[in-house]
Design a protein around this motif. Structure first.
Motif, PDB file in Angstrom:
ATOM      1  N   ILE A 157      -5.600   4.009   0.834  1.00  0.00           N
ATOM      2  CA  ILE A 157      -6.215   4.839   2.051  1.00  0.00           C
ATOM      3  C   ILE A 157      -6.333   3.679   2.230  1.00  0.00           C
ATOM      4  O   ILE A 157      -6.983   2.966   3.284  1.00  0.00           O
ATOM      5  N   VAL A 158      -7.324   2.877   1.647  1.00  0.00           N
ATOM      6  CA  VAL A 158      -8.049   1.332   1.354  1.00  0.00           C
ATOM      7  C   VAL A 158      -7.188   0.577   2.112  1.00  0.00           C
ATOM      8  O   VAL A 158      -7.083  -0.177   3.162  1.00  0.00           O
ATOM      9  N   PRO A 159      -6.360  -0.115   0.900  1.00  0.00           N
ATOM     10  CA  PRO A 159      -5.549  -0.714   1.197  1.00  0.00           C
ATOM     11  C   PRO A 159      -5.041  -0.930   2.331  1.00  0.00           C
ATOM     12  O   PRO A 159      -4.864  -1.295   3.383  1.00  0.00           O
ATOM     13  N   PHE A 160      -4.440   0.547   2.851  1.00  0.00           N
ATOM     14  CA  PHE A 160      -3.372   0.873   3.832  1.00  0.00           C
ATOM     15  C   PHE A 160      -3.951   0.603   5.311  1.00  0.00           C
ATOM     16  O   PHE A 160      -3.538  -0.216   6.341  1.00  0.00           O
ATOM     17  N   ALA A 209       1.151  -1.181   0.769  1.00  0.00           N
ATOM     18  CA  ALA A 209       0.212   0.300   0.273  1.00  0.00           C
ATOM     19  C   ALA A 209       1.227   1.380  -0.137  1.00  0.00           C
ATOM     20  O   ALA A 209       0.398   2.378  -0.954  1.00  0.00           O
ATOM     21  N   GLY A 227      -6.287  17.857  -4.209  1.00  0.00           N
ATOM     22  CA  GLY A 227      -8.185  17.193  -5.059  1.00  0.00           C
ATOM     23  C   GLY A 227      -8.576  16.090  -4.455  1.00  0.00           C
ATOM     24  O   GLY A 227      -9.980  15.941  -5.060  1.00  0.00           O
ATOM     25  N   ASP A 228      -7.546  14.974  -4.906  1.00  0.00           N
ATOM     26  CA  ASP A 228      -7.972  13.672  -4.969  1.00  0.00           C
ATOM     27  C   ASP A 228      -7.841  13.200  -3.244  1.00  0.00           C
ATOM     28  O   ASP A 228      -7.367  13.467  -2.733  1.00  0.00           O
ATOM     29  N   THR A 229      -8.505  12.330  -3.438  1.00  0.00           N
ATOM     30  CA  THR A 229      -8.397  10.976  -2.396  1.00  0.00           C
ATOM     31  C   THR A 229      -6.752   9.597  -2.771  1.00  0.00           C
ATOM     32  O   THR A 229      -6.943   9.528  -3.994  1.00  0.00           O
ATOM     33  N   TRP A 230      -6.202   9.501  -1.540  1.00  0.00           N
ATOM     34  CA  TRP A 230      -5.065   8.132  -1.965  1.00  0.00           C
ATOM     35  C   TRP A 230      -5.246   7.704  -2.558  1.00  0.00           C
ATOM     36  O   TRP A 230      -6.277   6.891  -1.498  1.00  0.00           O
ATOM     37  N   ALA A 231      -5.209   6.931  -3.572  1.00  0.00           N
ATOM     38  CA  ALA A 231      -5.248   5.443  -3.875  1.00  0.00           C
ATOM     39  C   ALA A 231      -5.089   4.332  -2.300  1.00  0.00           C
ATOM     40  O   ALA A 231      -5.867   3.159  -3.371  1.00  0.00           O
ATOM     41  N   ALA A 254      -6.789  -1.482   5.812  1.00  0.00           N
ATOM     42  CA  ALA A 254      -6.945  -3.014   6.076  1.00  0.00           C
ATOM     43  C   ALA A 254      -6.050  -3.552   6.403  1.00  0.00           C
ATOM     44  O   ALA A 254      -6.260  -4.142   7.227  1.00  0.00           O
ATOM     45  N   VAL A 288       1.674   3.071  -3.209  1.00  0.00           N
ATOM     46  CA  VAL A 288       0.887   3.694  -4.246  1.00  0.00           C
ATOM     47  C   VAL A 288       1.776   4.947  -4.480  1.00  0.00           C
ATOM     48  O   VAL A 288       1.657   5.462  -2.908  1.00  0.00           O
ATOM     49  N   PRO A 289       0.952   5.801  -4.858  1.00  0.00           N
ATOM     50  CA  PRO A 289       1.907   7.581  -5.564  1.00  0.00           C
ATOM     51  C   PRO A 289       1.103   7.718  -4.812  1.00  0.00           C
ATOM     52  O   PRO A 289      -0.249   7.603  -4.367  1.00  0.00           O
ATOM     53  N   ALA A 290       1.516   9.148  -3.977  1.00  0.00           N
ATOM     54  CA  ALA A 290       0.796  10.048  -3.393  1.00  0.00           C
ATOM     55  C   ALA A 290      -0.479  10.783  -4.868  1.00  0.00           C
ATOM     56  O   ALA A 290       0.111  10.497  -5.335  1.00  0.00           O
TER      57      ALA A 290
END
Lengths: 504, 155
Positions: free
Chosen positions: B36-39, B21, B30-34, B41, B24-26
């Motif tokens: 965030i959910v894998p990290f 996780a 204005g977007d959310t980090w891709a 979890a 995954v690049p920052a």
């Protein structure tokens, strides 16, 4: 009222009727064969549905699921081996009846009660699902995410013997679903530079692996431990027929079981085994002859069977209205919807309302089909099952798993995924992890992630949005409450067990 | 011992998942980090593995859990290896030849000892599966890179 034209449409379609009757017979045989589950059969048949129309495919698999639940009672009563976890409750009174030469009578009570329970569940589904969908349409991303969260926690913590392992299984399902490209930013996640992994892990090969190949591995283990051969209990001439006077006392138990099963069915993850045992316990508590229960009471067959089957219809409600499958069969059906490009959720009732009601109609006709086959032919089905050589059956299932996984997308990578998922599924079963929670979470993860990130964008990155909105907060509390309730239950059980040990 | 092993394996999986996780690049503004959910979890999984290990420590000595059946486990590992070789051989030899070999082997594994039955499986299994999936359903069969029996039969 949409159900009546749907029923008429299905009745006048001979190919659909044939599919329903065939599915009822297949489901019954699968459910009655110890070690073979309806989930495994449905997962195996999933790739074939690529080549069918959506309604035909959904109806076929949905009826197999329904009939499979009922089929478990055949093995429980006639062979003293529950074909499904839920039919273990039927076995308590069913098998003593069979030993007393009343196997036919017990089977008929099980069949009628299953039909009553299942029809009650389906009627409640038809009446209530529209209302739930209308409410679901008004929910925003934070509320939807909170519902997903509650589903993860309930599914992970309620099923199985260990809360920690259940939740860990759910988390592993989420992590596997994250493999591939991020749907929002297209960033790679857990691909390790592999092109195949960038497409993500397919639902079909994962399910075939976990439910079909995993089951073959588990059966290889069981075969070593099994001793002796299964024998069918035969009925005496008197024990084969059922009179109205004999069934009359069973009727209140069947209706009560139907309501219990329908209520439990709406809640994701609880499943038919819990419904069957609660109905059995409640039936015994209210029975006029509680001393007979456990020794061969017909009411003791009616109560769990009605509840077991009543779960089937309402368990479709969270799937169809929120896209949250309440059971493994629901998760596989979600796969069929996705394969055919149908978006499941509240909008389904705007875009494909006719399909949904036709599916309900097929379910109802499926109940009638398995009721008739079961009432007049359950003992013949039992004879067929006794003739199936399991040492040939499981190798054939093994070989089918590979070609079925390949057929889904014509991808060799899917076959590799299926093989690895099969071994992982067996390991999870062996070490008491929760396979159902793993698969359901895998299916739910992408939707949950989407709503979670949408919510964060809505609140400029603040997580307080989930607490500030009352419906979202209520579902988060339900999730936390489910864990607390389960922990309390386990601690209570331990205290009782400790007390019993000290007494001894 | 078993409880320790379960906790440690789970901890290992979660550490690999955290590391994955983290790669995954920052997120762009204005977007959310891709990740965030894998990290999240994987952190939760690490916490649960800690609970499993804690439970293992508290487990009374001598309570080793269920009795292990090593024979069955070895058989299953054997079947898994056959499964891996079988699926890999699709890429090399297409569908027919690997199935003709795998069918009697798996039947033997499950206790079929009739030589006639095993010989029949060599022919019938590939034939029936080929007819159902590749002829009736029209799925394009996997092509063997080294040797393909189907191509050879079709000339």
């Amino acid at each position: 009222m949409e159900i009546f034209p749907a029923l008429l449409s299905v009745i006048t379609d001979p190919s659909l009727l044939f599919a329903i009757v065939l599915a009822a017979a297949v489901g019954m045989v699968v459910g009655a064969t110890p070690g073979l589950t309806a989930s495994a059969a449905i997962a195996m048949l999933l790739p074939i549905t690529f080549y069918m129309s959506p309604l035909f495919a959904l109806a076929f698999l949905y009826v197999i699921g329904k009939s499979g639940r009922y089929g478990g009672s055949i093995a429980a009563i006639l062979f003293n081996t529950p074909g499904t976890a839920a039919s273990a409750a039927t076995q308590i009174d069913g098998y003593p009846l069979a030993r007393a030469g009343q196997a036919g009578k017990a089977m008929k009570v099980a069949t009628i009660s299953s039909v009553i329970g299942d029809l009650m569940g389906d009627i409640l589904l038809v009446v209530g699902v529209g209302f739930i969908a209308a409410i679901a349409l008004k929910l925003g991303p934070p509320e939807t995410f909170a519902i997903y969260f509650a589903a993860f926690v309930v599914i992970g913590s309620v099923i199985g013997s260990s809360i920690v392992k259940g939740l860990a299984s759910a988390l592993m399902g989420i992590l596997i679903a994250m493999v591939g490209l991020d749907p929002i930013s297209s960033e790679e996640r857990y691909t390790f530079g592999s092109f195949d992994l960038s497409n993500g892990i397919g639902l079909v090969p994962l399910m075939i692996g976990v439910f079909v190949l995993g089951e073959v591995f588990a059966q290889l283990e069981t075969r070593r431990k099994a001793t002796g051969e299964t024998k069918q209990n035969k009925s005496t001439e008197d024990g084969n027929s059922l009179t109205w006077e004999e069934y009359k006392p069973c009727l209140p138990h069947a209706f009560r079981g139907g309501f219990i099963g329908a209520g439990i069915g709406v809640l994701p993850g609880l499943g038919s085994a819990i419904a069957a045992f609660i109905s059995y316990g409640e039936g015994k508590r209210r029975a006029k002859n509680p001393e007979k229960w456990g020794k061969g009471a017909l009411e003791g067959v009616a109560a769990p069977e009605a509840a077991n089957n009543a779960v089937s219809g309402p368990s479709m409600a969270p799937l169809l209205t929120l896209g949250i499958p309440g059971s493994t069969i629901g998760a596989i059906l979600l796969g069929v919807f996705l394969i055919h490009g149908i978006q499941v959720g509240p909008t389904l009732f705007l875009t494909d309302k006719e399909l949904v009601y036709k599916l309900f109609a097929c379910g109802m006709l499926g109940i009638v089909a398995y009721g008739l086959i079961g009432y007049f032919g359950a003992t013949q089905v039992a004879r067929i099952i006794l003739k199936i050589p399991t040492n040939v059956l499981y190798p054939l299932i093994f070989l089918t798993a590979f070609v079925a996984a390949y057929s889904a997308r014509g991808s060799m990578f899917d076959v590799t995924v299926m093989t690895c998922a099969g071994f992982a599924g067996w390991l999870m079963r062996k070490y008491d992890f929760n396979v159902a929670a793993f698969v359901i979470s895998f299916v739910l993860a992408k939707g949950a992630e989407e709503t979670f990130r949408q919510s964060l964008l809505m609140s400029d990155g603040g997580a307080l949005i989930f607490v500030e909105r009352p419906i979202a907060l209520a579902f988060l509390v339900i999730g936390a409450g489910a864990i607390a309730f389960r922990v309390r239950g386990i601690m209570k059980e331990r205290k009782i067990a400790k007390g019993a040990l000290e007494d001894a | 011992m078993r409880a320790y092993a379960e906790g440690l394996v789970l901890a290992l999986i979660s550490i690999v998942a955290i590391w994955g996780a983290w790669q995954v690049p920052a997120a762009s503004p204005g977007d959310t980090w891709a990740g965030i959910v894998p990290f999240s979890a994987s952190i939760a999984l690490l916490f649960l593995s800690g609970l499993l290990l804690l439970g293992a420590v508290r487990q009374p000595a001598g309570d080793t859990g269920q009795e292990q059946d090593n024979g069955a486990t070895l058989q299953i590992i054997g079947l898994f290896i056959i499964a891996l070789i079988y699926q890999q051989s699709f890429r090399w030899f297409g569908y027919l030849l690997p199935t003709a070999i795998a069918a009697p082997v798996v039947l033997y594994f499950f206790g079929v000892r009739s030589w006639i039955g095993l010989a029949v499986a060599v022919v019938l299994c590939p034939l029936i599966f080929h007819l159902i999936f590749f002829v009736l359903l029209g799925v394009y069969p996997p092509y063997g890179e080294v040797f393909d029996l189907l191509s050879w039969i079709q000339g």
